[in-house]
Write an enzyme that holds these catalytic residues in place. Sequence first.
Site, PDB file in Angstrom:
ATOM      1  N   SER A   1      11.497  14.014  32.734  1.00  0.00           N
ATOM      2  CA  SER A   1      10.150  14.361  33.188  1.00  0.00           C
ATOM      3  C   SER A   1       9.094  14.040  32.146  1.00  0.00           C
ATOM      4  CB  SER A   1      10.088  15.860  33.515  1.00  0.00           C
ATOM      5  OG  SER A   1      11.010  16.167  34.518  1.00  0.00           O
TER       6      SER A   1
ATOM      7  N   HIS B   1      16.325  22.456  28.589  1.00  0.00           N
ATOM      8  CA  HIS B   1      16.284  22.009  29.986  1.00  0.00           C
ATOM      9  C   HIS B   1      16.659  23.163  30.927  1.00  0.00           C
ATOM     10  CE1 HIS B   1      15.508  17.841  29.278  1.00  0.00           C
ATOM     11  NE2 HIS B   1      16.699  17.496  28.873  1.00  0.00           N
TER      12      HIS B   1
ATOM     13  N   ARG C   1       7.407  16.596  36.775  1.00  0.00           N
ATOM     14  CA  ARG C   1       7.082  15.227  37.167  1.00  0.00           C
ATOM     15  C   ARG C   1       7.464  15.029  38.628  1.00  0.00           C
ATOM     16  NH1 ARG C   1       9.639   9.711  34.353  1.00  0.00           N
ATOM     17  NH2 ARG C   1       7.959   8.346  35.012  1.00  0.00           N
TER      18      ARG C   1
ATOM     19  N   ARG D   1      11.233   3.592  28.942  1.00  0.00           N
ATOM     20  CA  ARG D   1      11.554   2.548  29.918  1.00  0.00           C
ATOM     21  C   ARG D   1      10.257   1.914  30.395  1.00  0.00           C
ATOM     22  NH1 ARG D   1      12.443   1.891  35.482  1.00  0.00           N
ATOM     23  NH2 ARG D   1      11.363   3.864  35.775  1.00  0.00           N
TER      24      ARG D   1
HETATM   25  P1  A3P Z   1      10.571   6.176  32.926  1.00  0.00           P
HETATM   26  O1  A3P Z   1      12.056   6.022  32.949  1.00  0.00           O
HETATM   27  O2  A3P Z   1       9.997   6.366  34.302  1.00  0.00           O
HETATM   28  O3  A3P Z   1       9.872   5.094  32.192  1.00  0.00           O
HETATM   29  P2  A3P Z   1      12.433  12.337  29.073  1.00  0.00           P
HETATM   30  O4  A3P Z   1      11.741  12.287  27.776  1.00  0.00           O
HETATM   31  O5  A3P Z   1      12.316  13.665  29.768  1.00  0.00           O
HETATM   32  O6  A3P Z   1      13.827  11.832  28.982  1.00  0.00           O
HETATM   33  O7  A3P Z   1      11.636  11.365  30.053  1.00  0.00           O
HETATM   34  C1  A3P Z   1      11.673   9.978  29.878  1.00  0.00           C
HETATM   35  C2  A3P Z   1      10.611   9.369  30.745  1.00  0.00           C
HETATM   36  O8  A3P Z   1       9.314   9.558  30.133  1.00  0.00           O
HETATM   37  C3  A3P Z   1      10.793   7.865  30.894  1.00  0.00           C
HETATM   38  O9  A3P Z   1      10.244   7.535  32.168  1.00  0.00           O
HETATM   39  C4  A3P Z   1       9.948   7.375  29.734  1.00  0.00           C
HETATM   40  O10 A3P Z   1       9.588   6.024  29.809  1.00  0.00           O
HETATM   41  C5  A3P Z   1       8.746   8.291  29.848  1.00  0.00           C
HETATM   42  N1  A3P Z   1       7.984   8.383  28.600  1.00  0.00           N
HETATM   43  C6  A3P Z   1       8.454   8.449  27.332  1.00  0.00           C
HETATM   44  N2  A3P Z   1       7.469   8.518  26.444  1.00  0.00           N
HETATM   45  C7  A3P Z   1       6.314   8.460  27.142  1.00  0.00           C
HETATM   46  C8  A3P Z   1       4.944   8.452  26.765  1.00  0.00           C
HETATM   47  N3  A3P Z   1       4.568   8.519  25.500  1.00  0.00           N
HETATM   48  N4  A3P Z   1       4.032   8.379  27.747  1.00  0.00           N
HETATM   49  C9  A3P Z   1       4.404   8.299  29.031  1.00  0.00           C
HETATM   50  N5  A3P Z   1       5.685   8.305  29.457  1.00  0.00           N
HETATM   51  C10 A3P Z   1       6.628   8.376  28.524  1.00  0.00           C
END
Ligand code: A3P
Length: 305
Positions: free
Chosen positions: A49, A111, A133, A267
């Site tokens: 998220s 979590h 999210r 990602r």
């Molecule tokens: P996506 O896979 O849709 O790109 P978590 O930190 O909970 O594992 O979540 C990872 C998700 O947050 C991924 O989404 C990642 O790319 C996104 N994310 C990581 N850093 C971010 C940032 N600084 N700003 C916006 N989204 C970010």
Amino acid sequence: PRVKSWDFPYLYQYQGFWYATKYLHGIISFQKHFQAKDTDIILATFPKSGTIWLKTLTFNIVNRSRYTSENTPLLTKSPHDLVPFLDIHIYGRNQSSTLEDLPTPRTLATHLPYSSLPPSIISSNCRIVYLCRNPLDQFISYWHFAPKIRNQAIMEPISIDEAFEMLCQGVQCFGPIWDHMLGYWKASLEKPDKILFLKYEDLQEDIISCLKKLADFLGYPFTDEEEIRGVIEEISKFSSFDNMKNLELNQFGTLASSGIENKMFFRKGKVGDWTNYLSPSMSKRLEKVMAEKLGQSPGLMTFKF
Ligand code: A3P
């Protein structure tokens, strides 16, 4: 009860939520032993998220009198190592003694759903920030992430339709996602000074306002002088997806806590990427489920399906 899953071989139901077997020991130990301090900051999220973003923003807010973007520890350590997960890292790896060495305020993550948090988190004056999210984007993010952490050797491949069906049934590690959100949402309405509820989509839309809100809530409000100096913009820029993704550490490093490659946490970082993977009928299906579960909370049910 237990079910076969696509992210972990099996998920077990515990206190109404699904968990991978390997996390249960840490979760139960965290529930039993963690003693919160009034000054603690607990960052709570459903996986994928934007946890790593929330960790970065919070670390930067709380430590801004000690560091700038030139010398912050975030240049050399992952947010996941600086703000560890209590359940899957600290207690999951029997490292609770390290909690004593952390500077005040201790910034920690989980979590776990609200209803399963250790009693001292609820009874102490510590603060909780929850980030949620759009479940469609969360699912697509997880769809890309899970194959990299699961044991490919013992798990059969699965189609996105089958995985989506499990999501609609609430079967996902730490799910059902709607109950996870709802627990924190209700608690944030009841105790607004204790729990701040944020949305990934709002962060994307107006990071400056969200940073101010977060800093106020945490008791570290930005001063007028800081606003003039552009401190909020600096934090926003440093924490942005592009900056974080491109740091050498996040291109080539691995997590000290688990050895996972840092780059896996960055990602696309977009709102609405689900439209590239899921059909309109799939999104309608989840919308119906979410509406049934969250219909009584219109302020929460604001996701675009
Ligand atoms: P996506 O896979 O849709 O790109 P978590 O930190 O909970 O594992 O979540 C990872 C998700 O947050 C991924 O989404 C990642 O790319 C996104 N994310 C990581 N850093 C971010 C940032 N600084 N700003 C916006 N989204 C970010």
